[in-house]
Structure formats: structure tokens, C-alpha cells
Motif scaffolding. Sequence first.
Motif, PDB file in Angstrom:
ATOM      1  N   ILE A 152       0.840  -1.203   0.000  1.00  0.00           N
ATOM      2  CA  ILE A 152       0.000   0.000   0.000  1.00  0.00           C
ATOM      3  C   ILE A 152       0.872   1.250   0.000  1.00  0.00           C
ATOM      4  O   ILE A 152       0.629   2.192  -0.759  1.00  0.00           O
ATOM      5  CB  ILE A 152      -0.966  -0.026   1.203  1.00  0.00           C
ATOM      6  N   ARG A 153       1.901   1.266   0.838  1.00  0.00           N
ATOM      7  CA  ARG A 153       2.787   2.433   0.900  1.00  0.00           C
ATOM      8  C   ARG A 153       3.554   2.640  -0.398  1.00  0.00           C
ATOM      9  O   ARG A 153       3.895   3.764  -0.755  1.00  0.00           O
ATOM     10  CB  ARG A 153       3.767   2.291   2.067  1.00  0.00           C
ATOM     11  N   THR A 154       3.850   1.587  -1.117  1.00  0.00           N
ATOM     12  CA  THR A 154       4.529   1.698  -2.408  1.00  0.00           C
ATOM     13  C   THR A 154       3.548   2.146  -3.493  1.00  0.00           C
ATOM     14  O   THR A 154       3.906   2.916  -4.390  1.00  0.00           O
ATOM     15  CB  THR A 154       5.165   0.355  -2.798  1.00  0.00           C
ATOM     16  N   ALA A 155       2.315   1.697  -3.414  1.00  0.00           N
ATOM     17  CA  ALA A 155       1.322   1.991  -4.446  1.00  0.00           C
ATOM     18  C   ALA A 155       0.904   3.454  -4.465  1.00  0.00           C
ATOM     19  O   ALA A 155       0.674   4.015  -5.539  1.00  0.00           O
ATOM     20  CB  ALA A 155       0.088   1.108  -4.232  1.00  0.00           C
ATOM     21  N   ILE A 156       0.806   4.083  -3.307  1.00  0.00           N
ATOM     22  CA  ILE A 156       0.284   5.454  -3.248  1.00  0.00           C
ATOM     23  C   ILE A 156       1.106   6.419  -4.103  1.00  0.00           C
ATOM     24  O   ILE A 156       0.543   7.119  -4.955  1.00  0.00           O
ATOM     25  CB  ILE A 156       0.147   5.924  -1.783  1.00  0.00           C
ATOM     26  N   PRO A 157       2.443   6.488  -3.934  1.00  0.00           N
ATOM     27  CA  PRO A 157       3.186   7.408  -4.813  1.00  0.00           C
ATOM     28  C   PRO A 157       3.135   7.005  -6.289  1.00  0.00           C
ATOM     29  O   PRO A 157       3.145   7.871  -7.164  1.00  0.00           O
ATOM     30  CB  PRO A 157       4.621   7.358  -4.291  1.00  0.00           C
ATOM     31  N   MET A 158       3.054   5.705  -6.564  1.00  0.00           N
ATOM     32  CA  MET A 158       2.952   5.274  -7.957  1.00  0.00           C
ATOM     33  C   MET A 158       1.661   5.773  -8.592  1.00  0.00           C
ATOM     34  O   MET A 158       1.650   6.199  -9.757  1.00  0.00           O
ATOM     35  CB  MET A 158       3.026   3.749  -8.054  1.00  0.00           C
ATOM     36  N   GLY A 206       0.194   5.348 -17.691  1.00  0.00           N
ATOM     37  CA  GLY A 206      -0.788   4.259 -17.604  1.00  0.00           C
ATOM     38  C   GLY A 206      -0.192   3.004 -16.987  1.00  0.00           C
ATOM     39  O   GLY A 206      -0.845   2.320 -16.193  1.00  0.00           O
ATOM     40  N   VAL A 207       1.052   2.721 -17.322  1.00  0.00           N
ATOM     41  CA  VAL A 207       1.732   1.559 -16.729  1.00  0.00           C
ATOM     42  C   VAL A 207       1.942   1.787 -15.234  1.00  0.00           C
ATOM     43  O   VAL A 207       1.718   0.881 -14.419  1.00  0.00           O
ATOM     44  CB  VAL A 207       3.063   1.264 -17.460  1.00  0.00           C
ATOM     45  N   LEU A 208       2.361   2.997 -14.847  1.00  0.00           N
ATOM     46  CA  LEU A 208       2.511   3.305 -13.411  1.00  0.00           C
ATOM     47  C   LEU A 208       1.180   3.161 -12.681  1.00  0.00           C
ATOM     48  O   LEU A 208       1.133   2.613 -11.570  1.00  0.00           O
ATOM     49  CB  LEU A 208       3.043   4.726 -13.218  1.00  0.00           C
ATOM     50  N   LEU A 209       0.109   3.649 -13.277  1.00  0.00           N
ATOM     51  CA  LEU A 209      -1.218   3.501 -12.656  1.00  0.00           C
ATOM     52  C   LEU A 209      -1.584   2.025 -12.505  1.00  0.00           C
ATOM     53  O   LEU A 209      -2.134   1.619 -11.472  1.00  0.00           O
ATOM     54  CB  LEU A 209      -2.290   4.214 -13.492  1.00  0.00           C
ATOM     55  N   THR A 210      -1.277   1.245 -13.522  1.00  0.00           N
ATOM     56  CA  THR A 210      -1.611  -0.187 -13.468  1.00  0.00           C
ATOM     57  C   THR A 210      -0.837  -0.896 -12.365  1.00  0.00           C
ATOM     58  O   THR A 210      -1.418  -1.644 -11.566  1.00  0.00           O
ATOM     59  CB  THR A 210      -1.324  -0.841 -14.837  1.00  0.00           C
ATOM     60  N   VAL A 211       0.460  -0.647 -12.294  1.00  0.00           N
ATOM     61  CA  VAL A 211       1.274  -1.282 -11.244  1.00  0.00           C
ATOM     62  C   VAL A 211       0.822  -0.800  -9.864  1.00  0.00           C
ATOM     63  O   VAL A 211       0.692  -1.601  -8.930  1.00  0.00           O
ATOM     64  CB  VAL A 211       2.778  -1.011 -11.476  1.00  0.00           C
ATOM     65  N   GLY A 212       0.555   0.496  -9.724  1.00  0.00           N
ATOM     66  CA  GLY A 212       0.086   1.030  -8.447  1.00  0.00           C
ATOM     67  C   GLY A 212      -1.249   0.436  -8.029  1.00  0.00           C
ATOM     68  O   GLY A 212      -1.463   0.103  -6.856  1.00  0.00           O
ATOM     69  N   THR A 213      -2.159   0.276  -8.977  1.00  0.00           N
ATOM     70  CA  THR A 213      -3.471  -0.313  -8.672  1.00  0.00           C
ATOM     71  C   THR A 213      -3.324  -1.773  -8.247  1.00  0.00           C
ATOM     72  O   THR A 213      -3.963  -2.215  -7.278  1.00  0.00           O
ATOM     73  CB  THR A 213      -4.402  -0.203  -9.898  1.00  0.00           C
ATOM     74  N   ILE A 214      -2.483  -2.502  -8.941  1.00  0.00           N
ATOM     75  CA  ILE A 214      -2.256  -3.909  -8.575  1.00  0.00           C
ATOM     76  C   ILE A 214      -1.653  -3.995  -7.174  1.00  0.00           C
ATOM     77  O   ILE A 214      -2.095  -4.798  -6.347  1.00  0.00           O
ATOM     78  CB  ILE A 214      -1.369  -4.605  -9.625  1.00  0.00           C
ATOM     79  N   LEU A 215      -0.651  -3.166  -6.905  1.00  0.00           N
ATOM     80  CA  LEU A 215      -0.027  -3.184  -5.573  1.00  0.00           C
ATOM     81  C   LEU A 215      -1.008  -2.804  -4.474  1.00  0.00           C
ATOM     82  O   LEU A 215      -1.034  -3.428  -3.412  1.00  0.00           O
ATOM     83  CB  LEU A 215       1.179  -2.242  -5.534  1.00  0.00           C
ATOM     84  N   PHE A 216      -1.813  -1.770  -4.706  1.00  0.00           N
ATOM     85  CA  PHE A 216      -2.783  -1.366  -3.687  1.00  0.00           C
ATOM     86  C   PHE A 216      -3.813  -2.480  -3.472  1.00  0.00           C
ATOM     87  O   PHE A 216      -4.208  -2.768  -2.340  1.00  0.00           O
ATOM     88  CB  PHE A 216      -3.482  -0.057  -4.070  1.00  0.00           C
ATOM     89  N   GLY A 217      -4.233  -3.118  -4.549  1.00  0.00           N
ATOM     90  CA  GLY A 217      -5.181  -4.224  -4.430  1.00  0.00           C
ATOM     91  C   GLY A 217      -4.613  -5.404  -3.661  1.00  0.00           C
ATOM     92  O   GLY A 217      -5.259  -5.968  -2.779  1.00  0.00           O
ATOM     93  N   ILE A 218      -3.365  -5.779  -3.960  1.00  0.00           N
ATOM     94  CA  ILE A 218      -2.712  -6.881  -3.244  1.00  0.00           C
ATOM     95  C   ILE A 218      -2.523  -6.513  -1.779  1.00  0.00           C
ATOM     96  O   ILE A 218      -2.764  -7.325  -0.886  1.00  0.00           O
ATOM     97  CB  ILE A 218      -1.374  -7.247  -3.905  1.00  0.00           C
ATOM     98  N   GLY A 219      -2.078  -5.275  -1.528  1.00  0.00           N
ATOM     99  CA  GLY A 219      -1.890  -4.826  -0.145  1.00  0.00           C
ATOM    100  C   GLY A 219      -3.188  -4.835   0.638  1.00  0.00           C
ATOM    101  O   GLY A 219      -3.227  -5.264   1.797  1.00  0.00           O
ATOM    102  N   THR A 220      -4.258  -4.390   0.017  1.00  0.00           N
ATOM    103  CA  THR A 220      -5.565  -4.390   0.677  1.00  0.00           C
ATOM    104  C   THR A 220      -6.017  -5.817   0.960  1.00  0.00           C
ATOM    105  O   THR A 220      -6.530  -6.115   2.041  1.00  0.00           O
ATOM    106  CB  THR A 220      -6.602  -3.655  -0.184  1.00  0.00           C
TER     107      THR A 220
END
Length: 184
Positions: free
Chosen positions: A89-95, A126-140
Motif C-alpha cells: 500500500i505504501r509503495t502503491a500510493i506514490p505510484m 498508464g503503466v505506473l497507474l496499473t502497477v500502483g493499482t495492482i499493488l494497492f489491491g494486493i496490499g488491501t
Amino acid sequence: MHPLKTTSAALAGVAVLSMIVVQFAPWASFETSSSSPGVDFGFGSTPGFNFDVEMTSFLWEAETTVNGGSQDTSWYDSDMDDADGIGQIRTAIPMLLVGGVVVLAGALLGAARPGSTGAVLTLAGGVLLTVGTILFGIGTDNLYGDADYSWAVSFYFAIVACALAVGGGLVSLMASNQGAKASF
């Protein structure tokens, strides 16, 4: 302006608007309740108790409500250091933030200037948004563990933003390639 550039700018613009919604709307939530009957010791008893717990994940914080009392805790607060999934989650937010800004910059550059710089920026955002969304989803998912949680509006808006930003970048690249072919 080339019609594909206009389409790309529109796709990226809607992606950026979707990411604005993601900033403020919930990502996921769960509710649970439990009760415990009182205990009779023969010489006295203890009263039973009930508790209701709700937890809602936002991009910037988690909101926890226990029996009506609410507390907001930032993902970056030291109280969250040991929570499962907090690293993702902490990695996803800045991404997600940087990805949204890069998509916006790419859309503006792509609409205003010839060449592929705007297209590449939009696609990279768009790639950064995709990676950030995946990370936030996994973290959640890791945070909630076995809880019966449900995804909320921001999760779906983030997915839409990813698709639109990547699509906008690809459309802009096609427009740039057509413009390059026409100049020969």
C-alpha cells in the motif's frame, strides 16, 4: 489536430478524472459483529457484550469504526508498520500519484506538440497507474486477510483509469506513427 490525438487526449483526460475520484472515495471495506454472552459464576455474573467493527480503506488512510467510535489512521502512521500488506500500500500510493501526473502531462504534450513524447508519457503513466493499482489491491487483500470484504468505487475507478490511460497512450502512439509516415 489529428483525430487520434484528440481521442487520446480525451481518454487520458477521463483517466485523470477517474484518478481524482480515487483520491477521495473508498477502495474496500468490511463489517463484522460479534457478541459474547455473560458468564454466571454462581456467586455473581459478568454482563455480555456486543461489538460492531467496520473498516474502510481509502487511498490515504484506513477508517476504523468500533461500536460507533471512529478513528482514521494514515497508511504512513507508525501504528500501521506491522500491518499485513502495508508495504504494498505504501509503495502503491506514490505510484498512483506520479502515474496520474504523468498521464496528464502526456495528454497535454500529446495534444499540443507533434511527435511521440506525449504518447510515451501517457503510456508510461498508464503503466505506473496499473502497477500502483495492482499493488494497492494486493496490499488491501493482505491487510484484510480472511475477512469478508468488498471492493468499493475507487478500486473500479482505478481499473478504468488504467485501461483508459494505457489505451490513450497507444492511440497517441498510433497517431504519432501516422504523422511520421505522412511526413516522408
